[in-house]
Each structure stands twice: as structure tokens, then as C-alpha cells.
Design a protein around this motif. Structure first.
Motif, PDB file in Angstrom:
ATOM      1  N   MET A   1      24.625   2.786  18.324  1.00 34.74           N
ATOM      2  CA  MET A   1      24.443   4.215  18.358  1.00 34.74           C
ATOM      3  C   MET A   1      23.560   4.587  19.544  1.00 34.74           C
ATOM      4  O   MET A   1      22.588   3.894  19.815  1.00 34.74           O
ATOM      5  N   PRO A   2      23.866   5.669  20.202  1.00 35.33           N
ATOM      6  CA  PRO A   2      22.985   6.095  21.297  1.00 35.33           C
ATOM      7  C   PRO A   2      21.660   6.636  20.753  1.00 35.33           C
ATOM      8  O   PRO A   2      21.584   7.132  19.637  1.00 35.33           O
ATOM      9  N   GLY A   3      20.616   6.489  21.548  1.00 32.49           N
ATOM     10  CA  GLY A   3      19.300   6.981  21.166  1.00 32.49           C
ATOM     11  C   GLY A   3      18.461   5.908  20.513  1.00 32.49           C
ATOM     12  O   GLY A   3      18.958   4.852  20.137  1.00 32.49           O
ATOM     13  N   PRO A   4      17.168   6.172  20.384  1.00 32.77           N
ATOM     14  CA  PRO A   4      16.269   5.180  19.784  1.00 32.77           C
ATOM     15  C   PRO A   4      16.489   5.049  18.284  1.00 32.77           C
ATOM     16  O   PRO A   4      17.046   5.939  17.652  1.00 32.77           O
ATOM     17  N   ASP A   5      16.030   3.939  17.736  1.00 38.50           N
ATOM     18  CA  ASP A   5      16.045   3.747  16.292  1.00 38.50           C
ATOM     19  C   ASP A   5      15.239   4.886  15.666  1.00 38.50           C
ATOM     20  O   ASP A   5      14.102   5.127  16.081  1.00 38.50           O
ATOM     21  N   PRO A   6      15.793   5.602  14.687  1.00 40.79           N
ATOM     22  CA  PRO A   6      15.074   6.740  14.108  1.00 40.79           C
ATOM     23  C   PRO A   6      13.707   6.369  13.521  1.00 40.79           C
ATOM     24  O   PRO A   6      12.792   7.189  13.526  1.00 40.79           O
ATOM     25  N   ASP A   7      13.575   5.134  13.032  1.00 42.14           N
ATOM     26  CA  ASP A   7      12.291   4.709  12.459  1.00 42.14           C
ATOM     27  C   ASP A   7      11.403   4.012  13.499  1.00 42.14           C
ATOM     28  O   ASP A   7      10.312   3.548  13.169  1.00 42.14           O
ATOM     29  N   HIS A   8      11.886   3.903  14.730  1.00 46.85           N
ATOM     30  CA  HIS A   8      11.180   3.205  15.811  1.00 46.85           C
ATOM     31  C   HIS A   8      10.765   1.801  15.387  1.00 46.85           C
ATOM     32  O   HIS A   8       9.666   1.344  15.676  1.00 46.85           O
ATOM     33  N   GLY A   9      11.678   1.108  14.704  1.00 47.02           N
ATOM     34  CA  GLY A   9      11.425  -0.264  14.277  1.00 47.02           C
ATOM     35  C   GLY A   9      11.334  -1.192  15.468  1.00 47.02           C
ATOM     36  O   GLY A   9      12.053  -1.045  16.455  1.00 47.02           O
ATOM     37  N   SER A  10      10.452  -2.136  15.378  1.00 45.86           N
ATOM     38  CA  SER A  10      10.259  -3.093  16.452  1.00 45.86           C
ATOM     39  C   SER A  10      11.540  -3.862  16.741  1.00 45.86           C
ATOM     40  O   SER A  10      12.239  -4.277  15.823  1.00 45.86           O
ATOM     41  N   TYR A  11      11.856  -4.033  18.014  1.00 50.55           N
ATOM     42  CA  TYR A  11      13.009  -4.790  18.499  1.00 50.55           C
ATOM     43  C   TYR A  11      14.349  -4.124  18.158  1.00 50.55           C
ATOM     44  O   TYR A  11      15.376  -4.770  18.247  1.00 50.55           O
TER      45      TYR A  11
END
Length: 104
Positions: A1-11
Motif C-alpha cells: 500500500m502506498p504511504g507509511p504504516d498507519p501505526d508507524h510500526g518499526s520496520y
């Protein structure tokens, strides 16, 4: 999916780009490092580890063919680093035998 992980999980979030020289770069978001991925910065602890390393190297050096001490030290320190598997002697022996061709 484009964009950052919604939870900003490491890695879990990546971005790539190419520079003008044609190199491709991959960035990865790291919010919490995994165990064993942080270098020991305690100077006292590092000094103790180097002393331990020198003591063990002395026994190896007494019976080993000529070699560069820093190769043995690097493998020993790596084997003793946080997150390394227990019984790091195997990794150290394997490195010296298979990579450096020093067999004892």
C-alpha cells in the motif's frame, strides 16, 4: 500500500528513490530497534569485553598459525554482542576457518 504504516510500526514503512548517479536507495522507518541491533556504548562494558577478548585470544594465538588479531577480535566481539546466539565460539571458529582459513 502506498504511504507509511498507519501505526508507524518499526520496520513496516519503506520509501525508495534514485539519485542522479543512478543509485537506488531504500529507506525504512525504524521507531524501535530489534534486540541485538544496537551497538554497546558503555565504555566500561566495552573495555571489559575487550579485556575478555584479549584473554581468550591469547589461548587461540598460542596454537594458531599466523593471523591478524583484529579478525579474531571482530568475530569474538560479534559473538558476544547483545542478541547474538549463545555459544558464540562456534561462529568465531567458523569465521576464522571458513573466511580466513585459520584452522586450529
Amino acid at each position: 500500500m502506498p504511504g507509511p504504516d498507519p501505526d508507524h510500526g518499526s520496520y513496516k514503512s519503506f520509501a525508495t528513490f534514485a539519485d542522479p548517479d543512478g543509485n537506488t536507495w531504500l529507506l525504512q522507518e525504524v521507531t524501535t530497534r530489534l534486540a541485538g541491533r544496537v551497538w554497546q556504548t558503555d565504555v566500561g562494558g566495552l573495555a571489559a569485553l575487550l579485556k575478555e577478548t584479549s584473554e581468550h585470544h591469547g589461548a587461540f594465538e598460542a596454537v594458531a598459525p599466523k593471523h591478524d588479531w583484529w579478525d579474531w577480535y571482530a568475530a569474538y566481539v560479534d559473538a558476544r554482542s547483545p542478541g547474538a546466539p549463545r555459544g558464540g565460539g562456534h561462529g568465531r571458529r567458523t569465521y576464522m576457518a571458513e573466511v580466513k582459513h585459520i584452522v586450529v
